[in-house]
Design an enzyme around this catalytic site. Structure first.
Site, PDB file in Angstrom:
ATOM      1  N   ASP A 115       0.839  -1.192   0.000  1.00 43.91           N
ATOM      2  CA  ASP A 115       0.000   0.000   0.000  1.00 43.91           C
ATOM      3  C   ASP A 115       0.878   1.248   0.000  1.00 43.91           C
ATOM      4  O   ASP A 115       1.774   1.377   0.826  1.00 43.91           O
ATOM      5  CB  ASP A 115      -0.910  -0.015   1.236  1.00 43.91           C
ATOM      6  CG  ASP A 115      -2.077   0.952   1.079  1.00 43.91           C
ATOM      7  OD1 ASP A 115      -2.408   1.320  -0.065  1.00 43.91           O
ATOM      8  OD2 ASP A 115      -2.666   1.326   2.105  1.00 43.91           O
ATOM      9  N   HIS A 122      -3.799  13.936   1.201  1.00 49.88           N
ATOM     10  CA  HIS A 122      -4.034  12.996   2.298  1.00 49.88           C
ATOM     11  C   HIS A 122      -2.846  12.974   3.264  1.00 49.88           C
ATOM     12  O   HIS A 122      -3.016  13.051   4.479  1.00 49.88           O
ATOM     13  CB  HIS A 122      -4.290  11.593   1.740  1.00 49.88           C
ATOM     14  CG  HIS A 122      -4.377  10.527   2.788  1.00 49.88           C
ATOM     15  ND1 HIS A 122      -5.415  10.446   3.694  1.00 49.88           N
ATOM     16  CD2 HIS A 122      -3.537   9.507   3.104  1.00 49.88           C
ATOM     17  CE1 HIS A 122      -5.226   9.416   4.504  1.00 49.88           C
ATOM     18  NE2 HIS A 122      -4.091   8.830   4.171  1.00 49.88           N
ATOM     19  N   GLU A 187     -10.706   3.876   3.759  1.00 46.91           N
ATOM     20  CA  GLU A 187      -9.783   4.653   2.938  1.00 46.91           C
ATOM     21  C   GLU A 187     -10.126   4.438   1.468  1.00 46.91           C
ATOM     22  O   GLU A 187     -10.129   3.312   0.983  1.00 46.91           O
ATOM     23  CB  GLU A 187      -8.320   4.267   3.207  1.00 46.91           C
ATOM     24  CG  GLU A 187      -7.836   4.838   4.536  1.00 46.91           C
ATOM     25  CD  GLU A 187      -6.320   4.752   4.733  1.00 46.91           C
ATOM     26  OE1 GLU A 187      -5.765   5.646   5.382  1.00 46.91           O
ATOM     27  OE2 GLU A 187      -5.710   3.779   4.253  1.00 46.91           O
ATOM     28  N   GLU A 189      -9.351   4.215  -2.097  1.00 43.87           N
ATOM     29  CA  GLU A 189      -8.128   3.965  -2.862  1.00 43.87           C
ATOM     30  C   GLU A 189      -8.469   3.261  -4.172  1.00 43.87           C
ATOM     31  O   GLU A 189      -9.563   2.738  -4.353  1.00 43.87           O
ATOM     32  CB  GLU A 189      -7.162   3.050  -2.088  1.00 43.87           C
ATOM     33  CG  GLU A 189      -6.709   3.610  -0.752  1.00 43.87           C
ATOM     34  CD  GLU A 189      -5.493   2.878  -0.179  1.00 43.87           C
ATOM     35  OE1 GLU A 189      -4.744   2.243  -0.952  1.00 43.87           O
ATOM     36  OE2 GLU A 189      -5.309   2.941   1.054  1.00 43.87           O
ATOM     37  N   ASP A 221      -9.182   0.414   2.050  1.00 46.94           N
ATOM     38  CA  ASP A 221      -8.173  -0.032   3.014  1.00 46.94           C
ATOM     39  C   ASP A 221      -8.667   0.340   4.423  1.00 46.94           C
ATOM     40  O   ASP A 221      -8.284   1.363   4.979  1.00 46.94           O
ATOM     41  CB  ASP A 221      -6.842   0.656   2.694  1.00 46.94           C
ATOM     42  CG  ASP A 221      -5.725   0.196   3.608  1.00 46.94           C
ATOM     43  OD1 ASP A 221      -5.757  -0.960   4.048  1.00 46.94           O
ATOM     44  OD2 ASP A 221      -4.813   1.002   3.874  1.00 46.94           O
ATOM     45  N   ARG A 225      -7.931   3.927  13.380  1.00 46.47           N
ATOM     46  CA  ARG A 225      -7.070   5.093  13.625  1.00 46.47           C
ATOM     47  C   ARG A 225      -6.479   5.128  15.028  1.00 46.47           C
ATOM     48  O   ARG A 225      -5.360   5.618  15.229  1.00 46.47           O
ATOM     49  CB  ARG A 225      -7.867   6.387  13.392  1.00 46.47           C
ATOM     50  CG  ARG A 225      -8.431   6.531  12.008  1.00 46.47           C
ATOM     51  CD  ARG A 225      -7.358   6.496  10.953  1.00 46.47           C
ATOM     52  NE  ARG A 225      -7.924   6.624   9.617  1.00 46.47           N
ATOM     53  CZ  ARG A 225      -7.231   6.387   8.506  1.00 46.47           C
ATOM     54  NH1 ARG A 225      -5.968   6.009   8.573  1.00 46.47           N
ATOM     55  NH2 ARG A 225      -7.804   6.517   7.332  1.00 46.47           N
ATOM     56  N   GLN A 228      -3.717   2.654  15.051  1.00 45.59           N
ATOM     57  CA  GLN A 228      -2.657   3.208  14.185  1.00 45.59           C
ATOM     58  C   GLN A 228      -1.834   4.279  14.897  1.00 45.59           C
ATOM     59  O   GLN A 228      -0.602   4.277  14.844  1.00 45.59           O
ATOM     60  CB  GLN A 228      -3.305   3.811  12.930  1.00 45.59           C
ATOM     61  CG  GLN A 228      -2.326   4.353  11.897  1.00 45.59           C
ATOM     62  CD  GLN A 228      -3.050   4.985  10.690  1.00 45.59           C
ATOM     63  OE1 GLN A 228      -4.274   4.911  10.581  1.00 45.59           O
ATOM     64  NE2 GLN A 228      -2.301   5.582   9.792  1.00 45.59           N
ATOM     65  N   LYS A 241      -4.200  -1.882  10.006  1.00 43.36           N
ATOM     66  CA  LYS A 241      -4.645  -2.026   8.622  1.00 43.36           C
ATOM     67  C   LYS A 241      -4.584  -3.457   8.107  1.00 43.36           C
ATOM     68  O   LYS A 241      -4.760  -3.685   6.914  1.00 43.36           O
ATOM     69  CB  LYS A 241      -3.793  -1.119   7.722  1.00 43.36           C
ATOM     70  CG  LYS A 241      -4.100   0.364   7.892  1.00 43.36           C
ATOM     71  CD  LYS A 241      -2.972   1.222   7.373  1.00 43.36           C
ATOM     72  CE  LYS A 241      -3.252   2.693   7.586  1.00 43.36           C
ATOM     73  NZ  LYS A 241      -4.219   3.231   6.624  1.00 43.36           N
ATOM     74  N   THR A 245      -9.006  -5.615   3.812  1.00 46.21           N
ATOM     75  CA  THR A 245      -8.902  -4.671   2.701  1.00 46.21           C
ATOM     76  C   THR A 245      -9.874  -5.173   1.648  1.00 46.21           C
ATOM     77  O   THR A 245      -9.767  -6.320   1.223  1.00 46.21           O
ATOM     78  CB  THR A 245      -7.473  -4.665   2.118  1.00 46.21           C
ATOM     79  OG1 THR A 245      -6.548  -4.369   3.167  1.00 46.21           O
ATOM     80  CG2 THR A 245      -7.329  -3.643   1.001  1.00 46.21           C
ATOM     81  N   GLU A 352     -10.082  12.474   7.875  1.00 46.47           N
ATOM     82  CA  GLU A 352      -9.940  13.815   7.307  1.00 46.47           C
ATOM     83  C   GLU A 352     -11.276  14.550   7.219  1.00 46.47           C
ATOM     84  O   GLU A 352     -11.355  15.731   7.502  1.00 46.47           O
ATOM     85  CB  GLU A 352      -9.327  13.715   5.900  1.00 46.47           C
ATOM     86  CG  GLU A 352      -7.936  13.146   5.878  1.00 46.47           C
ATOM     87  CD  GLU A 352      -7.554  12.709   4.478  1.00 46.47           C
ATOM     88  OE1 GLU A 352      -7.785  11.522   4.138  1.00 46.47           O
ATOM     89  OE2 GLU A 352      -7.057  13.532   3.705  1.00 46.47           O
TER      90      GLU A 352
END
Ligand code: CA
Length: 405
Positions: A115, A122, A187, A189, A221, A225, A228, A241, A245, A352
Site C-alpha cells: 500500500d 491525504h 480509505e 483507494e 483499506d 485510527r 494506528q 490495517k 482490505t 480527514e
C-alpha cells in the site's frame, strides 16, 4: 442484443474481467461484463470463439490469464470487441448470464499486497493531525512514493462483512488499554494488479512500468485510527490495517483505461531520474464514497474525489517498489493510498472528513458520525466518463460488524 445504458459502468469500451459462479454451475470461472450481463468466457473458449483454445478461462482466478502476457490480453479484448460490436453477434445463449444470477469471487490469487501513500493532500492532512503543521509532510515525501508492505491474506471481495478489530489503544496519562477500535475508518483507494513480474535483482525501468500492470480495481483499506496512532512509529502501520482490505470484483484493464490518462500534479522538486515521467501518468477517474447507517433508508454521499489528484503515478509506485531489485509477481496487488482532493468534501477518509472527530458528519436522519459505527455500510464507486459511454468499476462495499469477544 445486450442492452447497455449510457450510464452503465460496463460499456463495450470497458469489458473488465472477473471471477463468478452461478447456482446452476457453482464452479468459479472467468467472465467479462457488458451492461448487466456476465459473459462466460469459459463457454466461449470451449466453443472456439477465439479461434483457438486458451484453457485458462475455466480457472478460479485470473492469474494464468494474466501470466499469458500483454499480447494475449489485447488479442482477447479485440476479439470480444469485434464480435460484440456486430448487431447479430454469434455468442452462445448459455454464455450469457444476468448479473443477478452471478456470485462474484476474489478475482486474483494475491501473493503480496503493498500500500502506497501517494496523495499529497491525504499525507498532509494526516501529518497535520498526527504530528502538527510543521511536520506534516516528512522530508522524504516529495522525493519518493512512500509505501509499506501490507497483508494479502485479508484482502476480501466487495460485500464481505468487516468485523471491528480490537487492539492496543493509547490513553492519556495511563498505560494503553486493550479495546475494540473506537476510530474505525475507511480509505478511498484504487488498487492495481501486477500482470507481468520481474526477476529478483532486475528493477523495472519507469518507461516500462505500465507494461507490467494488468488492470485496476476500487480498494477500501479499512483502518483503525486509534490503533494506528499508538503503533505506527517507528515502522508504520501494522495491525491498524491488516484485518481487512476490500476490493471491487471487476478488474478494469489498462487498455480500457488508456483514453482517460491525464497529467498529474506538477512534481516539484523534480524526481530523481529513475522516477522521472514526462507522459500523462494520472487517470481521470471520478470517485465517490457513500455511507449508509443501519437506520438510514438510502446511502448518503460523504466524499467525491478523483484519481487525477494523486501526486505519485502508479508507474512511479511500481518502479520505486522494484528499484532495490525486489521482485514483483503476477497477481501482486498495490494500493495507491487514500485519494484525497483539494477540497473539504473530497477527502478520502473519515479521519480527514471529520478532522479526527472534531467536525462530525451530519446524516440526513440527524445521526452524526465521527468514525464508523456497527451496522454502517461504506460503498466506493468510480468511473471514467467517455463521450456517451463510461468505463466504470462498479463498486466495493462492506458492512461493519461488532467486535468479537
Ligand atoms: Ca491505505
Amino acid at each position: 442484443m445486450i442492452e447497455v445504458s449510457q450510464n452503465s459502468d460496463f460499456s463495450l469500451q470497458n469489458l473488465p474481467y472477473g471471477v463468478f459462479s452461478t447456482k446452476h454451475d457453482p464452479r468459479p470461472r472467468i467472465g467479462t461484463r457488458l451492461g448487466d450481463t456476465v459473459i462466460d468466457l469459459a463457454v466461449l473458449d470451449e466453443a472456439m470463439f477465439f479461434g483457438k483454445r486458451y484453457n485458462f478461462f475455466a480457472n478460479a482466478t485470473l492469474n494464468q490469464f494474466m501470466e499469458a502476457g500483454r499480447s494475449v490480453w489485447t488479442e482477447i479484448r479485440q476479439r470480444l470487441i469485434d464480435e460484440l460490436s456486430k448487431t447479430n453477434y454469434q455468442i452462445k445463449r448459455e454464455a450469457l448470464i444476468s448479473i443477478q444470477d452471478a456470485q462474484m469471487h476474489l478475482p486474483v490469487a494475491i501473493g503480496d499486497y503493498t500500500d502506497f501513500y501517494a496523495s499529497r493532500e491525504h499525507a498532509t492532512n494526516v501529518g497535520i493531525m498526527f504530528r502538527g503543521k510543521e511536520n506534516a509532510l516528512m522530508p522524504n515525501w516529495l522525493h519518493l512514493p512512500v509505501g509499506y508492505h501490507g497483508r494479502a491474506s485479508s484482502v476480501v471481495i466487495s460485500g464481505t462483512e468487516v468485523v471491528r478489530p480490537r487492539g492496543q489503544v493509547a490513553r492519556k496519562d495511563a498505560p494503553p488499554e486493550f479495546s475494540a477500535s473506537r476510530q474505525l475508518d475507511f480509505e478511498l483507494e484504487v488498487g492495481f494488479f501486477v500482470g507481468k513480474g520481474n526477476n529478483l535483482s532486475e528493477p523495472i525501468a519507469i518507461e516500462n512500468a505500465r507494461e507490467h500492470i494488468f488492470g485496476m480495481v476500487l480498494l477500501n483499506d479499512w483502518s483503525a485510527r486509534d490503533i494506528q496512532a499508538w503503533e505506527y512509529q517507528p515502522l508504520g502501520p501494522f495491525l491498524a490495517k491488516n484485518f481487512a482490505t476490500s476490493i471491487s470484483p471487476w478488474v478494469v484493464t489498462m487498455d480500457a483505461l488508456e483514453p482517460f490518462r491525464v497529467f498529474g500534479p506538477k512534481q516539484d522538486p523534480t524526481p530523481l531520474p529513475y522516477l522521472k515521467v514526462d507522459s500523462a501518468n494520472g487517470y481521470d477517474l471520478t470517485l465517490e464514497v457513500t455511507l449508509q447507517s443501519a437506520a438510514l433508508e438510502s446511502p448518503q454521499t460523504i466524499s467525491r474525489s478523483n484519481m487525477k489528484y494523486l501526486y505519485w503515478g502508479i508507474d512511479q509506485q511500481l518502479t520505486h517498489h522494484t528499484i532495490t531489485g525486489c521482485n514483483l509477481r503476477v497477481g501482486d496487488l498495490c494500493g495507491t493510498g487514500t485519494i484525497s482532493g483539494p477540497t473539504e468534501d473530497s477527502c478520502g477518509s473519515l479521519l480527514e472528513l471529520t478532522w479526527r472527530g472534531e467536525r462530525p458528519i451530519q446524516l440526513p436522519n440527524h445521526e452524526t458520525r465521527k468514525f464508523l459505527e456497527d451496522g454502517d455500510v461504506v460503498t466506493i464507486k468510480g468511473y471514467c466518463q467517455g463521450d456517451g459511454y463510461r468505463v466504470g468499476f462498479g463498486e466495493v462495499s462492506g458492512k461493519i460488524l461488532p467486535a468479537r469477544n
